[in-house]
Design a protein around this motif. Structure first.
Motif, PDB file in Angstrom:
ATOM      1  N   PHE A 235      54.776  -5.544  71.819  1.00 56.68           N
ATOM      2  CA  PHE A 235      54.566  -6.225  70.483  1.00 56.68           C
ATOM      3  C   PHE A 235      54.704  -5.012  69.581  1.00 56.68           C
ATOM      4  N   PHE A 236      54.189  -3.810  69.837  1.00 57.83           N
ATOM      5  CA  PHE A 236      54.357  -2.754  68.969  1.00 57.83           C
ATOM      6  C   PHE A 236      55.918  -2.363  68.594  1.00 57.83           C
ATOM      7  N   ALA A 237      56.802  -2.608  69.644  1.00 53.62           N
ATOM      8  CA  ALA A 237      57.914  -2.332  69.531  1.00 53.62           C
ATOM      9  C   ALA A 237      58.783  -3.144  68.059  1.00 53.62           C
ATOM     10  N   GLN A 238      58.196  -4.273  67.842  1.00 55.75           N
ATOM     11  CA  GLN A 238      58.460  -5.111  66.854  1.00 55.75           C
ATOM     12  C   GLN A 238      58.032  -4.496  65.746  1.00 55.75           C
ATOM     13  N   LEU A 239      57.144  -3.581  65.506  1.00 62.25           N
ATOM     14  CA  LEU A 239      56.575  -3.214  64.362  1.00 62.25           C
ATOM     15  C   LEU A 239      57.221  -1.877  63.532  1.00 62.25           C
ATOM     16  N   GLU A 240      57.105  -1.846  62.329  1.00 66.34           N
ATOM     17  CA  GLU A 240      57.433  -0.627  61.797  1.00 66.34           C
ATOM     18  C   GLU A 240      56.507   0.633  61.880  1.00 66.34           C
ATOM     19  N   GLN A 241      56.764   1.527  62.806  1.00 67.49           N
ATOM     20  CA  GLN A 241      55.980   2.518  63.384  1.00 67.49           C
ATOM     21  C   GLN A 241      55.004   3.196  62.119  1.00 67.49           C
ATOM     22  N   VAL A 242      56.012   3.764  61.440  1.00 62.46           N
ATOM     23  CA  VAL A 242      55.368   4.495  60.226  1.00 62.46           C
ATOM     24  C   VAL A 242      54.196   3.745  59.693  1.00 62.46           C
ATOM     25  N   SER A 243      54.047   2.649  59.477  1.00 63.64           N
ATOM     26  CA  SER A 243      53.121   1.980  58.396  1.00 63.64           C
ATOM     27  C   SER A 243      52.030   1.444  59.258  1.00 63.64           C
ATOM     28  N   ALA A 244      52.082   1.465  60.623  1.00 63.34           N
ATOM     29  CA  ALA A 244      51.012   0.806  61.482  1.00 63.34           C
ATOM     30  C   ALA A 244      49.599   1.834  61.598  1.00 63.34           C
ATOM     31  N   GLY A 245      49.952   2.973  61.479  1.00 64.42           N
ATOM     32  CA  GLY A 245      48.686   4.028  61.357  1.00 64.42           C
ATOM     33  C   GLY A 245      48.260   4.089  62.719  1.00 64.42           C
ATOM     34  N   MET A 246      48.708   3.732  63.947  1.00 64.82           N
ATOM     35  CA  MET A 246      48.265   3.760  64.995  1.00 64.82           C
ATOM     36  C   MET A 246      49.357   3.717  66.134  1.00 64.82           C
TER      37      MET A 246
END
Length: 323
Positions: A235-246
């Motif tokens: 799931f997290f691999a589909q997110l923009e990591q920098v703006s996730a905050g975790m």
């Protein structure tokens, strides 16, 4: 060499008969088939103009393909469909992308009839990466992967060619001279279309398929599929990591501690894309926390184009955790 030329002439005649019976208006013949591939033919050095073409490649770890825009140079006529499919086969991919098409594959002939492109490829097209294991036919899981990769290769070709107007369908043939066969048509099952009971039927002309393209909407669908399966890392691999905050582990821990589960969800197929590469997809979803179910309607999910694909704004992880 004379045998190769003679064979090509016979094959071209066969294609002419088939294409003109179908109302074919144009036919390209690769006169260098069976000879060493010369990249200079594709990239003339005396360049005067440049343009872009869109090619489709697989994406590592997912059952999707993505469009990649490439700049090409030319001196006379701009690149056409014949050029594009050869470039798709021969070009190298950047990290994260997969070219399912064997680089030894040749475009033997390409014909055009109204809105349909008919392309005959050498049988190297069947040698996808998964066939590198010589015993793949003995392992059911490996057979499944070979079929998947062949189908993905087909749609990389189909979607690349249908980038050229007015083409909407692509008919694929395979030159099977190594099997001592003059038959150019191929079954659906041979090219990975399995599981529908139609494997033995001849492969028909295929329309463009956007369901296998990693669009903004399909990116959100993919993320929610992983979230529903409690696969936090995917799931997290589909997110923009920098703006996730975790990170993925922190998200997974918080999601588990709160005893959260993703319920039913619906991703609206209509989405907006801005000129700066951002996109907005609307979704409906439900979150279960213990015995309480909270439903949300028309929630905007923001994405940004990075390289060849879209990533979901990392703040979406916090949106989910707020329940």
């Amino acid at each position: 060499m004379s045998k190769s030329i003679g064979y090509l002439k016979l094959l071209s005649i066969a294609f002419l008969v088939v294409f003109f019976l179908c109302g074919c208006t144009k036919l390209y013949v690769n006169s260098n088939y069976n000879e060493k591939y010369d990249t200079v033919q594709l990239h003339p050095q005396a360049t005067e103009k440049s343009t872009t073409i869109t090619l489709y490649y697989g994406i590592s770890g997912e059952d999707y393909i993505v469009p990649v825009t490439k700049e090409v140079v030319y001196s006379d006529a701009p690149p056409n469909d014949f050029f594009a499919v050869r470039e798709l086969i021969k070009s190298e991919t950047e990290a994260g992308l997969i070219n399912y098409i064997n680089p030894n594959t040749e475009v033997v002939t390409l014909g055009i009839s109204n809105d349909t492109v008919s392309v005959c490829l050498s049988e190297d097209i069947l040698m996808v990466p998964a066939t590198e294991d010589s015993n793949w036919q003995m392992d059911e899981s490996k057979v499944k992967e070979v079929m998947r990769q062949r189908k993905m290769a087909v749609y990389c070709i189909v979607n690349t060619l249908t980038e050229f107007a007015p083409y909407t369908r692509v008919q694929i043939y395979i030159d099977q001279k190594n099997n001592n066969s003059d038959e150019m048509r191929v079954s659906r099952g041979t090219l990975g279309f399995v599981g529908d009971g139609l494997e033995m039927q001849t492969l028909e002309a295929l329309p463009r398929d956007n369901s296998c393209v990693l669009t903004p909407a399909n990116t959100v669908k993919l993320a929610l599929k992983y979230l529903g399966a409690n696969q936090a890392e995917s799931f997290f691999a589909q997110l923009e990591q920098v703006s996730a905050g975790m990170n993925a582990q922190e998200f997974s821990t918080k999601f588990s501690v709160q005893k959260m589960m993703l319920g039913d969800y619906y991703v609206h197929d209509n989405y907006t894309v801005s000129g700066d590469g951002s996109a907005v997809v609307m979704i409906d979803y439900a979150i279960r926390m213990g015995s309480v179910i909270s439903e949300y309607k028309s929630i905007p999910v923001r994405l940004r184009l990075s390289g060849y694909r879209y990533y979901i704004d990392g703040s979406f992880a916090n949106t989910v955790l707020r329940g």
